[in-house]
Design a protein around this motif. Structure first.
Motif, PDB file in Angstrom:
ATOM      1  N   ASP A  58      34.571  33.328  39.209  1.00 33.26           N
ATOM      2  CA  ASP A  58      35.944  32.816  39.341  1.00 33.26           C
ATOM      3  C   ASP A  58      36.928  33.961  39.517  1.00 33.26           C
ATOM      4  O   ASP A  58      37.788  33.948  40.400  1.00 33.26           O
ATOM      5  CB  ASP A  58      36.339  32.026  38.086  1.00 33.26           C
ATOM      6  CG  ASP A  58      36.015  30.549  38.211  1.00 33.26           C
ATOM      7  OD1 ASP A  58      35.756  30.123  39.349  1.00 33.26           O
ATOM      8  OD2 ASP A  58      36.015  29.852  37.186  1.00 33.26           O
ATOM      9  N   TYR A  62      39.606  35.295  42.763  1.00 35.84           N
ATOM     10  CA  TYR A  62      41.046  35.546  42.713  1.00 35.84           C
ATOM     11  C   TYR A  62      41.413  37.006  42.971  1.00 35.84           C
ATOM     12  O   TYR A  62      42.544  37.311  43.316  1.00 35.84           O
ATOM     13  CB  TYR A  62      41.604  35.125  41.345  1.00 35.84           C
ATOM     14  CG  TYR A  62      41.617  33.631  41.155  1.00 35.84           C
ATOM     15  CD1 TYR A  62      42.382  32.828  41.999  1.00 35.84           C
ATOM     16  CD2 TYR A  62      40.862  33.025  40.159  1.00 35.84           C
ATOM     17  CE1 TYR A  62      42.392  31.447  41.844  1.00 35.84           C
ATOM     18  CE2 TYR A  62      40.877  31.641  40.008  1.00 35.84           C
ATOM     19  CZ  TYR A  62      41.640  30.867  40.847  1.00 35.84           C
ATOM     20  OH  TYR A  62      41.658  29.514  40.706  1.00 35.84           O
ATOM     21  N   ALA A  66      44.902  38.597  44.288  1.00 32.02           N
ATOM     22  CA  ALA A  66      45.735  39.231  43.262  1.00 32.02           C
ATOM     23  C   ALA A  66      46.089  40.654  43.676  1.00 32.02           C
ATOM     24  O   ALA A  66      47.214  41.111  43.462  1.00 32.02           O
ATOM     25  CB  ALA A  66      45.001  39.241  41.927  1.00 32.02           C
ATOM     26  N   ALA A 238      39.621  34.778  50.645  1.00 34.87           N
ATOM     27  CA  ALA A 238      39.419  33.885  49.498  1.00 34.87           C
ATOM     28  C   ALA A 238      38.993  32.497  49.967  1.00 34.87           C
ATOM     29  O   ALA A 238      38.182  31.837  49.310  1.00 34.87           O
ATOM     30  CB  ALA A 238      40.700  33.803  48.673  1.00 34.87           C
ATOM     31  N   ALA A 254      41.913  24.264  47.002  1.00 31.41           N
ATOM     32  CA  ALA A 254      42.732  25.382  46.511  1.00 31.41           C
ATOM     33  C   ALA A 254      44.173  24.992  46.241  1.00 31.41           C
ATOM     34  O   ALA A 254      45.094  25.631  46.719  1.00 31.41           O
ATOM     35  CB  ALA A 254      42.681  26.549  47.504  1.00 31.41           C
ATOM     36  N   PHE A 257      46.043  27.876  43.919  1.00 31.36           N
ATOM     37  CA  PHE A 257      45.887  29.319  44.183  1.00 31.36           C
ATOM     38  C   PHE A 257      47.178  30.089  43.921  1.00 31.36           C
ATOM     39  O   PHE A 257      47.171  31.128  43.267  1.00 31.36           O
ATOM     40  CB  PHE A 257      45.435  29.554  45.631  1.00 31.36           C
ATOM     41  CG  PHE A 257      43.949  29.648  45.794  1.00 31.36           C
ATOM     42  CD1 PHE A 257      43.088  29.171  44.819  1.00 31.36           C
ATOM     43  CD2 PHE A 257      43.396  30.224  46.935  1.00 31.36           C
ATOM     44  CE1 PHE A 257      41.715  29.250  44.970  1.00 31.36           C
ATOM     45  CE2 PHE A 257      42.023  30.319  47.097  1.00 31.36           C
ATOM     46  CZ  PHE A 257      41.185  29.832  46.116  1.00 31.36           C
ATOM     47  N   HIS A 260      47.900  30.326  40.144  1.00 35.56           N
ATOM     48  CA  HIS A 260      46.929  31.122  39.410  1.00 35.56           C
ATOM     49  C   HIS A 260      47.068  32.603  39.743  1.00 35.56           C
ATOM     50  O   HIS A 260      47.037  33.457  38.863  1.00 35.56           O
ATOM     51  CB  HIS A 260      45.501  30.666  39.736  1.00 35.56           C
ATOM     52  CG  HIS A 260      45.168  29.320  39.148  1.00 35.56           C
ATOM     53  ND1 HIS A 260      45.930  28.731  38.184  1.00 35.56           N
ATOM     54  CD2 HIS A 260      44.147  28.464  39.400  1.00 35.56           C
ATOM     55  CE1 HIS A 260      45.411  27.565  37.860  1.00 35.56           C
ATOM     56  NE2 HIS A 260      44.325  27.373  38.592  1.00 35.56           N
ATOM     57  N   VAL A 261      47.210  32.905  41.025  1.00 36.52           N
ATOM     58  CA  VAL A 261      47.264  34.317  41.431  1.00 36.52           C
ATOM     59  C   VAL A 261      48.543  34.969  40.913  1.00 36.52           C
ATOM     60  O   VAL A 261      48.519  36.085  40.377  1.00 36.52           O
ATOM     61  CB  VAL A 261      47.150  34.436  42.966  1.00 36.52           C
ATOM     62  CG1 VAL A 261      47.468  35.849  43.423  1.00 36.52           C
ATOM     63  CG2 VAL A 261      45.758  34.037  43.421  1.00 36.52           C
ATOM     64  N   VAL A 286      43.487  38.847  36.209  1.00 36.74           N
ATOM     65  CA  VAL A 286      42.537  37.941  36.855  1.00 36.74           C
ATOM     66  C   VAL A 286      41.434  37.547  35.874  1.00 36.74           C
ATOM     67  O   VAL A 286      41.042  36.382  35.783  1.00 36.74           O
ATOM     68  CB  VAL A 286      41.953  38.611  38.121  1.00 36.74           C
ATOM     69  CG1 VAL A 286      40.656  37.976  38.527  1.00 36.74           C
ATOM     70  CG2 VAL A 286      42.951  38.546  39.260  1.00 36.74           C
ATOM     71  N   SER A 310      48.704  27.642  33.537  1.00 33.83           N
ATOM     72  CA  SER A 310      49.133  28.753  34.394  1.00 33.83           C
ATOM     73  C   SER A 310      50.644  28.911  34.366  1.00 33.83           C
ATOM     74  O   SER A 310      51.168  30.026  34.306  1.00 33.83           O
ATOM     75  CB  SER A 310      48.683  28.521  35.833  1.00 33.83           C
ATOM     76  OG  SER A 310      47.299  28.418  35.892  1.00 33.83           O
TER      77      SER A 310
END
Lengths: 376, 264
Positions: A58, A62, A66, A238, A254, A257, A260-261, A286, A310
């Motif tokens: 996982d 990312y 990132a 990605a 996604a 994304f 999260h990033v 990450v 998040s």
């Protein structure tokens, strides 16, 4: 090497020495806290080799984004279109490989290049059309997602060639999983860009003081575009990794994304106000994010809570670093004093008022409630 | 100052109009090597416009500029830098998050080859920056690895000046309000830096609102009023009162006459 390092840190105050490691320390403390928390709640299922394998894969997914997002945010920019770019490029790759029989390497390269093109478009919209990055990339997010939906029409593309699946979840025998190798490579690449190239240097300068960068002859707009191109290419990569990992892709893939990033990057000490970033911090971020998302799954918490988590991580880490950066704390008095300032009292009363209104509305609704119809 | 040697900078009959507005009218300026020329004047007197013309940011409507007797036409600020004329801005144009060395070389980084790629030579930039600060400006920072925003006002000023003097061809350094944002101690340090630059034979132009600083540092003072050169005086032969008098447009000696009449 150690002599060199001690020479470089000579003359720095303790606070400055601490500052250098803060971006690493912050997420490390949170990772430790998470580990303790999980050790108390679900040790058997969380602390398994197979589970750490999942976490690493996982995190690897990312890491490329990132890395690029660290540079984007360092320039005071933001890119909120990366989830859609990943989905769109992966779907195009899927069609090329499955419907047109393209070899896997052509499909992968096309995905990454198309990602770069999407990034270029983002960059041009921001620098040439002067649309603020936040609005510009949110709008392009809609465009890219829309194009993905138009192309795929709700179809799930699956069963990719084994090479693409290997990119997403394969392992090099006796070594690390393939995605982890890719993630680590982009980490090294990012560190190199950040510390050893004009791109990294100018990203910091642009984010730190755009006018100064302009005055000293830095081609500000061109380098901003470069940063978005890198971001797009990494989103494309990605997309490939995600398609391989799931061995399937669809237009709605996604969805989180962006969130999260950005969460991983800001937890890692990169400042949303520009000029300050850390690639190593983003690695820590990450890892923390992957562990946190995994913990939510392990605890059997509903998938949709991931988005809540998040968001909370972004807000709390930005607030924390902003507080750390604040240099002048004179006249603030105690924490309690600051909390009970006249302004805060007013806001507190307002909050109370709003809560009462909402409470009474629910009460009214309940009193006049009639027949129920099932929601689902 | 031998008469047969042309001045380092000679601006003649400089006129600048923006549409219908005349910002400068028939202004002359001479600057010799190894001297500090202060330019003073009220807001809107034309100081900044004159300096922007000298540093290539603006082009004059009329008039000529000569560098060591050679006519000079500049179309951009980079032309000016190429001819050895550079400016330190009031804001210093420093990126606070970068190290002093990174700031000094911002936009003109030193590079080396690595696997056929051009990459930053951070070590050489650090050494060159340290050396330039030490040898040319007499400034030693407690560390070269700090971010620039942790330095004092005078040290920041030193980095901005070092950026200009590092380029070996520098002949003229223009400083726009170098002490405006500084306290007394940092002001004294900045004046020392200007002194150091002058001692290396460069011509320095300082724009300042602070007459105290002007009298502390300059050799000559050019006084601007309403887009014209009102007067040029030798700092040694003048004083604050008379310079102020010329600045606001009182006839020469009136300030003194007024003082005298008050006694009657």
């Amino acid at each position: 090497m150690s002599e060199q390092t001690s020479d470089l840190t000579k003359g720095l105050s303790r606070r400055e020495k601490l500052d250098r490691y803060l971006s690493l320390l912050g997420p490390m403390v949170m990772i430790a806290a998470l580990l303790i928390f999980m050790a108390l709640l679900e040790p058997a299922r969380y602390f398994r080799v197979s589970n750490f394998d999942i976490i690493l894969k996982d995190a690897a997914l990312y890491m490329p984004m990132a890395m690029a997002m660290t540079l984007v945010i360092t320039t005071r920019g933001i890119d909120l279109s990366i989830g859609s770019v990943a989905a769109l490029t992966a779907i195009i790759m899927g069609y090329m490989v499955k419907s047109y029989g393209f070899p896997w390497w052509a499909g992968v390269s096309i995905a990454i290049s198309l990602g770069a093109l999407c990034g270029l478009i983002n960059g041009l919209i921001i620098t040439r059309l002067r649309v603020p990055d936040l609005i510009g990339t949110v709008a392009m997010d809609l465009v890219y997602r829309g194009l993905a939906l138009v192309l795929a029409k709700g179809v799930v593309l699956s069963r990719f060639p084994e090479e693409i699946v290997a990119i997403g979840r394969g392992a090099i025998p006796g070594f690390l999983p393939v995605p982890v190798v890719i993630g680590l490579s982009t980490l090294v690449l990012g560190y190199f860009i950040y510390t050893r190239t004009r791109l990294g240097r100018y990203a910091i300068a642009i984010g730190s003081n755009p006018e100064a960068a302009e005055l000293t002859g830095v081609p500000v707009n061109r380098y901003k575009v470069y940063v978005y191109v890198l971001m797009g290419a990494m989103a494309g990569l990605a997309g490939v990794m995600l398609a391989g990992k799931l061995n399937a892709i669809q237009a709605t893939s996604a969805p989180f994304f962006n969130l999260h990033v950005i969460a991983a990057v800001v937890v890692g000490g990169t400042s949303l106000f520009g000029g300050r970033g850390s690639i190593i911090g983003s690695l820590a971020g990450v890892l923390l994010l992957a562990m946190m998302l995994n913990a939510l799954v392990t605890l059997r918490i509903e998938f949709f809570w991931q988005s809540v988590a998040s968001g909370v991580v972004i807000i709390s880490s930005v607030a924390f670093y902003t507080w750390m950066q604040q240099k002048d704390r004179d006249g603030q008095g105690s924490f309690k004093e600051a909390l009970m300032s006249p302004e805060n009292r007013r806001l507190g009363k307002f909050l109370l008022f709003l809560t009462l209104i909402i409470g009474s509305l629910f009460l009214l609704g309940w009193m006049f409630a009639g027949e129920t119809t099932a929601v689902r | 100052m031998s008469p047969d040697l042309p001045p380092l900078i000679q601006m003649r009959g400089i006129t600048k109009r923006f549409g219908g507005v005349t910002a400068l009218e028939d202004v002359d300026l001479e600057l010799n090597a190894g001297e500090v020329l202060a330019i003073v004047g009220d807001n809107g007197a034309g100081k900044s416009t004159l300096i922007k013309i000298l540093t290539g940011v603006l082009r004059p409507t009329e008039g000529t500029i000569a560098l060591s007797g050679q006519p000079l036409v500049m179309n951009s600020h980079s032309d000016a830098i190429e001819h050895g004329i550079d400016a330190v801005y009031q804001t210093l144009a420093l990126a606070d998050h970068l190290t002093p060395a990174a700031n000094m070389f911002l936009g003109s980084e030193l590079t080396k080859k690595f696997l056929g790629l051009e990459i930053l030579d951070n070590r050489r930039m650090r050494e060159e920056a340290e050396r330039t600060l030490q040898e040319r400006l007499g400034v030693t920072l407690r560390s070269m690895e700090v971010s620039t925003d942790s330095l004092s006002g005078g040290q920041r000023q030193a980095i901005a000046i070092a950026r200009a003097v590092y380029h070996s061809g520098l002949k003229v350094l223009v400083m726009d309000e170098p002490t405006a944002a500084l306290g007394p101690r940092e002001t004294a340090r900045t004046l020392k830096l200007i002194e150091a630059v002058r001692e290396q034979g460069l011509g320095v132009i300082v724009i300042s609102h602070s007459l105290d600083d002007v009298f502390a540092i300059s050799d000559r003072i050019q006084i601007m009023r309403r887009g014209r050169r009102a007067d040029v005086v030798n700092t040694r032969d003048s004083d604050t009162t008379s310079v102020l008098g010329i600045m606001v447009g009182a006839p020469a000696g009136q300030a003194q006459t007024d003082g005298a009449s008050a006694h009657e």
